[in-house]
Design a protein around this motif. Structure first.
Motif, PDB file in Angstrom:
ATOM      1  N   PHE A 141       0.810  -1.203   0.000  1.00 26.23           N
ATOM      2  CA  PHE A 141       0.000   0.000   0.000  1.00 26.23           C
ATOM      3  C   PHE A 141       0.852   1.266   0.000  1.00 26.23           C
ATOM      4  CE2 PHE A 141      -3.125  -2.974   1.991  1.00 26.23           C
ATOM      5  CZ  PHE A 141      -4.044  -2.940   0.961  1.00 26.23           C
ATOM      6  N   ALA A 142       2.099   1.169   0.409  1.00 22.63           N
ATOM      7  CA  ALA A 142       2.957   2.349   0.495  1.00 22.63           C
ATOM      8  C   ALA A 142       3.392   2.838  -0.882  1.00 22.63           C
ATOM      9  CB  ALA A 142       4.184   2.039   1.348  1.00 22.63           C
ATOM     10  N   ASP A 143       3.411   1.955  -1.889  1.00 19.40           N
ATOM     11  CA  ASP A 143       3.812   2.369  -3.228  1.00 19.40           C
ATOM     12  C   ASP A 143       2.705   3.187  -3.875  1.00 19.40           C
ATOM     13  OD1 ASP A 143       6.139   0.943  -2.918  1.00 19.40           O
ATOM     14  OD2 ASP A 143       5.378  -0.850  -3.930  1.00 19.40           O
ATOM     15  N   ASP A 144       3.048   4.348  -4.420  1.00 19.38           N
ATOM     16  CA  ASP A 144       2.081   5.190  -5.125  1.00 19.38           C
ATOM     17  C   ASP A 144       2.240   4.919  -6.608  1.00 19.38           C
ATOM     18  OD1 ASP A 144       0.455   7.081  -6.224  1.00 19.38           O
ATOM     19  OD2 ASP A 144       1.309   8.769  -5.139  1.00 19.38           O
ATOM     20  N   GLN A 145       1.272   4.249  -7.189  1.00 19.82           N
ATOM     21  CA  GLN A 145       1.335   3.911  -8.602  1.00 19.82           C
ATOM     22  C   GLN A 145       0.354   4.744  -9.409  1.00 19.82           C
ATOM     23  OE1 GLN A 145       0.820  -0.366  -8.434  1.00 19.82           O
ATOM     24  NE2 GLN A 145       3.032  -0.630  -8.335  1.00 19.82           N
ATOM     25  N   GLY A 146       0.108   5.922  -8.915  1.00 21.77           N
ATOM     26  CA  GLY A 146      -0.806   6.846  -9.569  1.00 21.77           C
ATOM     27  C   GLY A 146      -1.695   7.504  -8.531  1.00 21.77           C
ATOM     28  N   SER A 147      -1.984   8.745  -8.750  1.00 17.85           N
ATOM     29  CA  SER A 147      -2.853   9.449  -7.819  1.00 17.85           C
ATOM     30  C   SER A 147      -3.572  10.560  -8.567  1.00 17.85           C
ATOM     31  CB  SER A 147      -2.052  10.018  -6.651  1.00 17.85           C
ATOM     32  OG  SER A 147      -1.091  10.943  -7.122  1.00 17.85           O
ATOM     33  N   GLY A 148      -4.526  11.162  -7.951  1.00 19.01           N
ATOM     34  CA  GLY A 148      -5.267  12.230  -8.597  1.00 19.01           C
ATOM     35  C   GLY A 148      -6.084  12.996  -7.588  1.00 19.01           C
TER      36      GLY A 148
END
Length: 186
Positions: free
Chosen positions: A22-29
């Motif tokens: 869950f710590a990996d950010d593989q995209g956000s908005g």
């Protein structure tokens, strides 16, 4: 090792391994939500707050010969209508609404024809609003529309068409105009 300690160790290990995924950010908005609370007998349906109407494609030969395109429906949808006040039996129910259209850009010779505001778009053409009977609407003046008695949804019917400026010849290109509307129930 006791059975309880094995379960606890398994739960701790599962938390450690799943927590790192869950710590990996593989995209956000970001999503912004907007709305307005109005004191009125009806709510404006979301599809009618910021509406876009496709007036279609018309050849220069056809629009210059006819001086206008075929009218296209423009409906304003209302919902959650409470046309009578259940708490006030002496009040008359709402039966009509005045719709007033305005535009910041109109033709200098015909202020009821909205200008084409599309940069480098078609020349000598604008957009005209019509009532449901296809009569020209006067921008800035109220157009009265009857409401359906007892219905919690209402549809206000109008039309729009592209129109060649008087005495001019339309050129090819994009056409875009903007109208604002205000409702006043009565």
């Amino acid at each position: 090792m006791h059975k309880g300690k094995k379960v606890l160790l398994a739960a701790v290990m599962a938390t450690i391994f799943s927590g790192s995924a869950f710590a990996d950010d593989q995209g956000s908005g970001k999503i912004t939500f907007k709305g307005v609370i109005i004191d009125a007998p009806c709510s404006i349906a979301p599809d009618s707050v910021d509406k876009e109407i496709d007036l279609g494609q018309v050849t220069t030969d056809v629009i210059n010969a006819n001086k206008k395109s075929a009218p296209v429906p423009v409906d304003i949808n209302l919902k959650n209508c409470q046309l009578d006040d259940p708490g006030d039996e002496t009040a008359d129910p709402v039966t009509k609404v005045d719709v007033t259209f305005t535009s910041a850009a109109t033709d200098a010779t015909d202020t009821n024809l909205m200008s084409n505001t599309y940069a480098s778009g078609a020349q000598n053409v604008g957009v005209r609003l019509l009532d449901n009977a296809e009569a020209n609407i006067t921008l800035g003046s109220a157009t009265e529309v009857a409401l359906l008695e007892g219905s919690d949804t209402q549809t206000l019917h109008f039309k729009a068409q592209m129109e060649v400026l008087s005495g001019k010849t339309a050129t090819a290109g994009q056409v875009e105009s903007t109208a604002n509307y205000v409702l006043a129930y009565k």
